[in-house]
Design a protein around this motif. Structure first.
Motif, mmCIF file in Angstrom:
data_model
loop_
_atom_site.group_PDB
_atom_site.id
_atom_site.type_symbol
_atom_site.label_atom_id
_atom_site.label_comp_id
_atom_site.label_asym_id
_atom_site.label_seq_id
_atom_site.Cartn_x
_atom_site.Cartn_y
_atom_site.Cartn_z
ATOM 1 N N GLU A 102 8.670 -7.126 8.920
ATOM 2 C CA GLU A 102 9.711 -7.708 8.064
ATOM 3 C C GLU A 102 10.693 -8.547 8.873
ATOM 4 O OE1 GLU A 102 11.393 -4.327 6.229
ATOM 5 O OE2 GLU A 102 9.985 -4.327 4.539
ATOM 6 N N VAL A 103 11.115 -7.989 10.004
ATOM 7 C CA VAL A 103 12.139 -8.711 10.752
ATOM 8 C C VAL A 103 11.620 -9.996 11.387
ATOM 9 C CG1 VAL A 103 13.448 -6.618 11.236
ATOM 10 C CG2 VAL A 103 11.861 -7.484 12.930
ATOM 11 N N ARG B 110 22.208 4.152 1.945
ATOM 12 C CA ARG B 110 21.930 5.144 2.977
ATOM 13 C C ARG B 110 23.140 5.424 3.835
ATOM 14 N NH1 ARG B 110 15.916 2.924 4.228
ATOM 15 N NH2 ARG B 110 14.837 4.336 2.843
ATOM 16 N N PHE C 102 18.776 -13.002 11.827
ATOM 17 C CA PHE C 102 18.139 -11.967 11.024
ATOM 18 C C PHE C 102 18.861 -10.643 11.185
ATOM 19 C CE2 PHE C 102 15.039 -9.098 9.480
ATOM 20 C CZ PHE C 102 14.341 -9.815 8.539
ATOM 21 N N ARG D 243 13.894 -14.728 3.989
ATOM 22 C CA ARG D 243 13.494 -14.122 2.721
ATOM 23 C C ARG D 243 14.712 -13.461 2.075
ATOM 24 N NH1 ARG D 243 8.673 -10.635 3.155
ATOM 25 N NH2 ARG D 243 10.204 -9.232 4.061
ATOM 26 N N ASN E 3 16.171 6.908 9.022
ATOM 27 C CA ASN E 3 16.308 6.818 7.564
ATOM 28 C C ASN E 3 15.209 5.984 6.912
ATOM 29 O OD1 ASN E 3 17.140 4.443 8.648
ATOM 30 N ND2 ASN E 3 19.279 4.613 7.992
ATOM 31 N N LYS E 4 14.187 5.687 7.681
ATOM 32 C CA LYS E 4 13.056 4.964 7.097
ATOM 33 C C LYS E 4 11.789 5.825 7.217
ATOM 34 C CE LYS E 4 14.581 0.210 8.097
ATOM 35 N NZ LYS E 4 14.782 -0.377 6.767
ATOM 36 N N GLU F 144 17.777 -5.057 1.728
ATOM 37 C CA GLU F 144 18.207 -4.393 2.963
ATOM 38 C C GLU F 144 19.694 -4.048 2.898
ATOM 39 O OE1 GLU F 144 17.383 -2.658 6.538
ATOM 40 O OE2 GLU F 144 16.065 -3.482 4.995
ATOM 41 N N ARG G 152 15.219 -11.997 -0.614
ATOM 42 C CA ARG G 152 14.998 -10.705 -1.245
ATOM 43 C C ARG G 152 15.106 -9.585 -0.219
ATOM 44 N NH1 ARG G 152 10.780 -7.798 -3.370
ATOM 45 N NH2 ARG G 152 9.285 -8.971 -2.142
ATOM 46 N N TYR G 153 14.592 -9.853 0.985
ATOM 47 C CA TYR G 153 14.675 -8.843 2.038
ATOM 48 C C TYR G 153 16.121 -8.529 2.341
ATOM 49 C CZ TYR G 153 15.034 -6.951 6.699
ATOM 50 O OH TYR G 153 15.396 -6.173 7.767
#
Lengths: 226, 302
Positions: free
Chosen positions: A105-106, B17, B216, B3, A93-94, B10, B5-6
């Motif tokens: 990001e992670v 989704r 995370f 972060r 889905n990305k 997400e 915002r992430y």
């Protein structure tokens, strides 16, 4: 770079996957790990990223013994090891860009770095133009290239590939090998498990052969074997 | 490193989704919490009815006709001084007759009454009606006879005791049912969130592979669980609001009007409804959060 000392792995059901492995892989090396299915290649790779724990012995990566690593330090280890798998492990889905960016990001990289590094990685594998495609819109070979871009986008010193060409036809596999060679040329240590005879024979790199969990051959500029 | 915002983006992209899973979770929370909330309101309501019946329980102490003024005063003072006493009302012989006439208006029985056979009495209401037995005993001496000046003490012992044991049983059953419903809600919500996590195990696998820290990986799921619990509880509050305001309160007014039970419409009164709403929201958020936390522990070994 990577050193295994007397490594053994016995699974809970008493299958012996690796027996007394001693191996040194130097920085910048390109190494094929060959052998039939069940010879311990995947176990070898899983031990390096600490997906599983060894039963015996020690593994040193960059001089550090990873066997007594605290579980909270494992993410740090994995950030220094890129991984490529037979089944790509892309997130459906990305988009291509997002899949690669995800790896940054992670680990908490800021947006501006992501905007620079992701296109670089995608250019390296020749898929920059497909940044906005979704994995299902890509061919198998392209999907594997995305997964290589993801493994490499963080510029890890080590890249592990477990049967990266296992699902690909010979022509496509050749493309994948070119990319891996390029990554190796930049100075990355590459370890690739495979049973693709043609690839090993055409590359002429160091070959370590496993059979029933033991090293039966370690050859510089080797071939697949009989 | 962290972060916010992430995590927010997400959480919401993943909600978008995984719409179906999120929708299922929110609906589950909404329905189960609605049932829990509705039941809590009903239980509270029944409790209110029980309390108002309890407060109607009184002790009637009939006095001998020849009782002296001093003794009457003394008994009254004594009763007022007891800590169990809520109120004491003196009913004179005349008042008793008056009342009797009123209650039996038009009946033949009135014609047969000569003079005033009714005794004067003290009517005692108690702060804690459960103690009625103990209080009644004080009007008797050791031998079981009434004390001087008192003719008889009446309070329908059997009726009162049965009432109390029934209310105790109803209270316990209702409490147990709310607990059971709550547990069912937790299990349902937990399962739904677990499914949604299972559904995304691939994503978790990749995250771990590229070196995401455990927190995370966890935080978006926790956010999501919290959000789903919260959203579900808001939906259930809206349902509760309509049900309580348009059905319960009206229905109760009807009952109150037809049965003439005073102070029955407890649903409309007091802050209980608001407390229920707040409780449901807090519960929803907590259940969502906890369910994801447990599901993460069990199904995503991070």
């Amino acid at each position: 770079m990577i050193e295994l000392k007397n490594i053994s792995k016995i699974y809970e059901d008493n299958t012996v996957a690796l027996k007394n492995i001693n191996l040194v892989i130097r920085k910048g090396e390109f190494l094929f790990l060959v052998g039939p299915s069940g010879s311990g290649k995947s176990t070898f790779i899983k031990l390096l990223i600490k997906e599983i724990d060894e039963s015996n012995g020690n593994i040193y990566i960059a001089g550090r013994n990873i066997c007594n690593l605290k579980s909270s330090r494992i993410p740090q280890l994995r950030r220094n090891i890129g991984c490529v798998f037979q089944d790509y492990k892309l997130l459906p889905n990305k988009t291509v860009f997002e899949n690669v960016a995800f790896a940054l990001e992670v680990i908490g990289k800021p947006d501006y770095e992501i905007k620079i590094q992701v296109p670089q990685a995608l250019k390296l594998v020749g898929l920059y133009s497909k940044s906005n495609s979704y994995p299902y819109q890509l061919s198998a070979g392209e999907q594997q290239r995305v997964s290589i871009a993801r493994a490499f986008v963080n510029r890890p010193p080590i890249l592990l590939a477990d049967e990266p060409t296992g699902n690909l036809d010979p022509g496509t596999s050749e493309g994948i090998m070119k990319i891996l060679s390029r990554i190796n040329l930049i100075g990355t240590t590459v370890l690739m498990a495979t049973h693709d005879r043609n690839i090993v024979n055409s590359m002429r790199r160091r070959v370590v052969e496993l059979e029933e969990g033991e090293i039966v051959r370690d050859q510089k500029r080797g071939v697949y074997g009989d | 490193m962290i972060r916010p915002r992430y995590f927010f983006s997400e959480t919401f992209t993943s909600l978008k989704r995984n719409f179906f899973m999120a929708f299922t979770a929110i609906t589950t929370v909404a329905i189960t919490l609605f049932i829990v909330g509705f039941f809590a309101v009903i239980v509270y309501d029944i409790q209110g009815i029980i309390n108002s019946i309890k407060s109607d329980v009184e002790l009637a102490v009939y006095l001998e006709d020849n009782i002296s003024e001093e003794l009457k005063k003394y008994i009254e003072q004594e009763v007022i001084s007891w800590k169990e006493t809520d109120a004491v009302r003196y009913i004179s012989k005349e008042q008793a007759l008056e009342r009797f006439k009123k209650q039996n208006e038009g009946s033949d029985i009135l014609k047969e009454i000569e003079g005033n056979p009714l005794p004067a009495s003290f009517e005692i209401t108690l702060k804690n009606p459960e103690k009625i037995d103990q209080v009644a005993l004080r009007f008797y001496d050791k031998d079981g006879n009434c004390i001087e000046g008192v003719d008889e003490v009446i309070y329908g012992r059997k009726y009162v005791n049965t009432l109390f044991s029934i209310t105790a049983i109803i209270g316990t059953i209702a409490f147990l049912m709310v607990i059971a419903l709550l547990l069912a809600a937790v299990v349902l919500i937990f399962n739904t969130i677990r499914l949604s996590i299972y559904d995304r195990r691939k994503e978790v696998e990749v995250m771990k592979l590229v070196g995401a820290t455990n927190w995370f990986v966890r935080i978006p799921f926790l956010f999501e669980g919290f959000f789903e619990g919260f959203a579900g509880s808001v939906v259930s509050i809206i349902l509760l609001y309509f049900i309580c305001n348009f059905l319960l309160i009206r229905g109760e007014r009807l009952i109150v009007d037809t049965m003439r039970i005073k102070e029955l419409a407890v649903v409309g009164s007091g802050n209980f409804l608001s407390y229920t709403y707040i409780g449901v929201v807090v519960l929803g958020g907590l259940i969502g959060l906890l369910s994801s936390a447990i599901a993460l522990r069990r199904y995503v070994k991070v």
